[in-house]
Scaffold this motif. Structure first.
Motif, short mmCIF file in Angstrom:
data_model
loop_
_atom_site.label_atom_id
_atom_site.label_comp_id
_atom_site.label_asym_id
_atom_site.label_seq_id
_atom_site.Cartn_x
_atom_site.Cartn_y
_atom_site.Cartn_z
N THR A 166 1.49 21.98 9.81
CA THR A 166 0.65 20.86 8.94
C THR A 166 1.28 19.89 8.46
OG1 THR A 166 -0.82 22.86 8.43
CG2 THR A 166 -0.99 21.21 7.04
N HIS A 167 2.55 20.17 7.96
CA HIS A 167 3.11 19.07 7.33
C HIS A 167 3.44 18.06 8.54
CE1 HIS A 167 5.79 16.83 4.66
NE2 HIS A 167 6.86 17.11 5.33
N GLN A 168 4.16 18.52 9.76
CA GLN A 168 4.66 17.82 10.91
C GLN A 168 3.53 16.96 11.26
OE1 GLN A 168 8.00 19.09 13.38
NE2 GLN A 168 7.02 21.04 12.82
N LEU A 169 2.38 17.42 11.48
CA LEU A 169 1.25 16.74 12.01
C LEU A 169 0.51 15.86 11.15
CD1 LEU A 169 -1.19 20.04 13.58
CD2 LEU A 169 0.05 17.98 14.75
N ASN A 170 0.79 16.10 9.83
CA ASN A 170 0.33 15.06 8.65
C ASN A 170 1.01 13.76 8.75
OD1 ASN A 170 -1.10 14.35 6.33
ND2 ASN A 170 0.76 14.02 5.50
N ASN A 171 2.47 13.86 9.27
CA ASN A 171 3.07 12.77 9.40
C ASN A 171 2.76 11.63 10.34
OD1 ASN A 171 4.91 13.32 7.33
ND2 ASN A 171 6.46 14.34 8.39
N PRO A 172 2.64 12.15 11.74
CA PRO A 172 2.03 11.11 12.62
C PRO A 172 0.55 10.88 12.51
CG PRO A 172 2.52 13.04 13.57
CD PRO A 172 3.36 13.02 12.40
N ALA A 173 -0.20 11.65 11.75
CA ALA A 173 -1.37 11.47 11.48
C ALA A 173 -1.56 10.38 10.49
CB ALA A 173 -2.21 12.40 11.22
N ALA A 174 -0.93 10.30 9.56
CA ALA A 174 -0.65 9.30 8.60
C ALA A 174 -0.03 7.96 9.02
CB ALA A 174 0.14 9.74 7.35
N ALA A 175 0.80 8.11 9.97
CA ALA A 175 1.25 6.78 10.47
C ALA A 175 0.36 6.35 11.11
CB ALA A 175 2.65 7.15 11.34
N THR A 176 -0.53 7.01 12.15
CA THR A 176 -1.52 6.41 13.12
C THR A 176 -2.72 5.83 11.82
OG1 THR A 176 -1.33 8.08 14.64
CG2 THR A 176 -3.34 6.99 14.61
N ALA A 177 -2.99 6.22 11.01
CA ALA A 177 -3.90 5.58 10.01
C ALA A 177 -3.44 4.50 9.45
CB ALA A 177 -4.24 6.57 8.94
N ARG A 178 -2.21 4.44 9.15
CA ARG A 178 -1.64 3.26 8.74
C ARG A 178 -1.30 2.05 9.64
NH1 ARG A 178 2.01 6.69 6.38
NH2 ARG A 178 3.46 6.24 7.84
N ALA A 179 -1.30 2.50 10.69
CA ALA A 179 -0.92 1.51 12.03
C ALA A 179 -2.31 1.10 12.38
CB ALA A 179 -0.50 2.23 13.21
N VAL A 180 -3.31 1.88 12.29
CA VAL A 180 -4.70 1.23 12.58
C VAL A 180 -5.32 0.18 11.50
CG1 VAL A 180 -7.25 1.94 12.83
CG2 VAL A 180 -5.34 3.32 13.88
N ALA A 181 -4.94 0.46 10.39
CA ALA A 181 -5.34 -0.27 9.08
C ALA A 181 -4.75 -1.70 9.22
CB ALA A 181 -4.88 0.16 7.71
N ASP A 182 -3.44 -1.57 9.72
CA ASP A 182 -2.41 -2.84 9.68
C ASP A 182 -3.24 -3.50 11.14
OD1 ASP A 182 -1.01 -2.32 7.81
OD2 ASP A 182 0.73 -1.24 8.92
N LEU A 183 -3.43 -2.78 12.17
CA LEU A 183 -3.83 -3.43 13.33
C LEU A 183 -5.20 -4.18 12.97
CD1 LEU A 183 -3.23 -4.10 16.44
CD2 LEU A 183 -4.55 -1.77 16.55
N ARG A 184 -6.16 -3.67 12.14
CA ARG A 184 -7.19 -4.36 11.94
C ARG A 184 -7.18 -5.60 11.21
NH1 ARG A 184 -9.47 -0.25 10.02
NH2 ARG A 184 -10.79 0.50 11.59
N GLU A 185 -6.02 -5.52 10.10
CA GLU A 185 -5.80 -6.83 9.63
C GLU A 185 -5.10 -7.66 10.46
OE1 GLU A 185 -3.00 -7.93 5.64
OE2 GLU A 185 -3.34 -5.89 6.27
N GLY A 186 -4.25 -7.29 11.14
CA GLY A 186 -3.48 -8.22 12.36
C GLY A 186 -4.57 -8.87 13.24
N VAL A 187 -5.58 -8.42 13.58
CA VAL A 187 -6.38 -8.84 14.60
C VAL A 187 -7.27 -10.08 13.71
CG1 VAL A 187 -8.78 -8.51 15.85
CG2 VAL A 187 -6.85 -7.01 16.18
N GLY A 188 -7.48 -9.69 12.59
CA GLY A 188 -8.16 -10.60 11.62
C GLY A 188 -7.36 -12.03 11.39
#
Length: 501
Positions: A166-188
């Motif tokens: 669970t801990h290991q899956l949480n790390n890439p899942a959190a990284a994906t969420a952060r990247a998506v948020a940054d990507l949305r801001e970057g597209v703007g």
């Protein structure tokens, strides 16, 4: 087996054996009437695994007792003590399939009192009914208790493993969420920069070349993701790019520099961009072009992060599948290194290979020439889990774990799991495989982890399991045959009977 010669059974001779010394004359007469005293030549008398038909008590002679392990007979006892008993000693327990639990070989001609298993069972049940009930309860109840707590041991191990996964899956899942948020801001930001580029009135040819450079930048980011610069190299390149941007009066020069370095770009790239804007207002046009490329790079980097996180999640799930063997048969061919690797992965951030900065460092010394095993992979993963978990606890969560594999002989492989913890005290090392024995505080351990591992290795796979320990070097040694005994296949009659219940 050699032929036997008979002799008269006398109650007075039976009474000289410690097993019978407190029986009454009437009880001794029952035994003499039902049994006999036989003289056997040297050689095998009882064979492990065969139906237990007789109960033996040695009167004179010498015997060697052995158990089969990993295709080899291991001597467990050698004695000439009068009164030693063996064979169908548990025949009085009802509802059980009675087989000889060990082999007995006579090392010289010996006299034994011999009693048919059914006669022995009847004698015990009529003469000592209370003792039979107590012993039956002890055997059957103890077995059931072991099974129940054994299941709990598996669930405890599963809880440990699940927490790590669970801990290991949480790390890439959190990284994906952060990247998506940054990507949305970057597209703007890119939309904003696109408007600025349009206002800069680039010529069609300049726009075409700028788009071409944008494509090349995206390609360069993809190529550069596996290349790593040292801290000094990255710092030098940032200084060069930062200076170039400042010289060309680019606002936010030192914010842009790390992004360009991460993408693998250099001042030559920037010069190519600069050459496109020589026919318009240089400062405004170059600022827009550089900003446009910066946000292009940001978005490409974020997409790389999402792709890597997704690959990591897929790899974790594949390893969890390999560990659990949930999509495979119970008995199959397996690579022992793959089993060990998937088990190590399940411990998550507790362990890691050299240079990974984890609390427990793992060093592997693997013989890559080992053949695959015909085995029960899911059960072997339980063995590795129990041993590694004990090692981590023994090292108090920090230290070095060494895993070695090698050939033991032409028919077996050897797996060693070693830790540099404080070691196992001499006064308890002989009991660590005993059911319910634990050194953990009350309520924290069942004492069945190593017992379960022992039963999987020795009883289910026909292998050997041992431990060597001194401070700073504890080694659990597991030897496995290349081909474990396959599961029993029900006969047509058994299958038919099962279908009618």
């Amino acid at each position: 087996m050699g032929s036997k010669t008979g002799g008269e059974c006398l109650r007075d001779e039976l009474r000289t054996l410690f097993l019978f010394e407190h029986l009454t004359d009437a009880q001794l007469d029952i035994l003499c009437e039902a049994g006999s005293i036989e003289t056997f030549p040297a050689g095998p008398l009882v064979v492990e695994g065969e139906p237990a038909t007789c109960f033996y008590v040695m009167i004179d002679g010498e015997l060697v007792m052995s158990k089969r392990s990993g295709g080899v007979d291991i001597q467990t006892n050698k004695t000439s003590q009068r009164g030693v008993y063996f064979g169908a000693w548990s025949a009085y327990v009802p509802g059980e399939e009675h087989i000889y639990e060990a082999s007995v070989r006579l090392s010289k001609p010996s006299r034994c009192f011999v009693l048919d298993a059914n006669a022995f069972a009847g004698f015990m049940q009529t003469q000592f009914p209370m003792a039979v009930h107590l012993l039956e309860g002890h055997m059957v109840g103890g077995r059931r208790q072991s099974q129940i707590i054994g299941q709990r041991e598996k669930l405890l191990a599963l809880g440990t493993i699940t927490a790590g996964l669970t801990h290991q899956l949480n790390n890439p899942a959190a990284a994906t969420a952060r990247a998506v948020a940054d990507l949305r801001e970057g597209v703007g930001h890119m939309r904003h920069k696109l408007a600025m580029v349009a206002e800069a009135k680039f010529t069609p040819e300049a726009l075409r070349v700028l788009v071409n450079i944008q494509d090349q930048v995206a390609e360069q980011v993809a190529k550069n993701k596996d290349l790593e610069l040292s801290a000094l190299e990255a710092s030098d390149r940032e200084d060069q790019i930062g200076d170039w941007l400042e010289d060309h009066e680019i606002a936010g020069a030192w914010d842009y520099a790390p992004t360009f370095v991460e993408a693998g770009l250099d001042t030559d790239w920037l010069e190519r961009v600069s050459s496109l804007v020589d026919d318009v207002d240089a400062s405004a046009s170059l600022q827009s072009a550089i900003g446009w490329l910066k946000y292009t790079i940001d978005n490409e980097l974020r997409m790389n992060e999402i792709a890597e996180a997704s690959k990591r999640i897929s790899a974790l799930l594949a390893d969890a599948k390999q560990y659990s063997q949930m999509d495979r048969g119970a008995y199959q061919s397996a690579n022992v290194h793959e089993l060990l690797r998937s088990t190590i992965m399940m411990f998550g951030d507790k362990v890691g290979y050299q240079g990974k900065g984890r609390p427990v460092t793992i060093i592997k010394d693997m013989d890559k020439t080992l053949p695959e095993l015909q085995c029960y992979p899911g059960d072997l993963n339980q063995v590795w889990t129990n041993i590694i978990d004990n090692a981590i606890q023994a090292m108090d969560g920090k230290g070095t774990l060494i895993i070695r594999t090698a050939r033991e002989n032409d028919q077996m492989i050897r797996v060693e799991i070693c830790d540099d913890g404080p070691g196992i005290p001499e006064d308890i090392i002989g009991r660590i495989f005993t059911p319910f024995f634990t050194t953990k505080p009350f309520g924290e351990g069942t004492g069945l982890g190593l017992d379960l591992a022992w039963r999987i290795v020795v009883e289910k796979h026909g292998g050997n399991m041992s431990v060597q320990s001194k401070p700073g070097d504890t080694r659990f040694i597991v030897c496995l045959p290349l081909v474990a005994p396959p599961p029993l296949t029900p006969t047509p009659g058994e299958l038919s009977a099962a279908g009618t219940e």
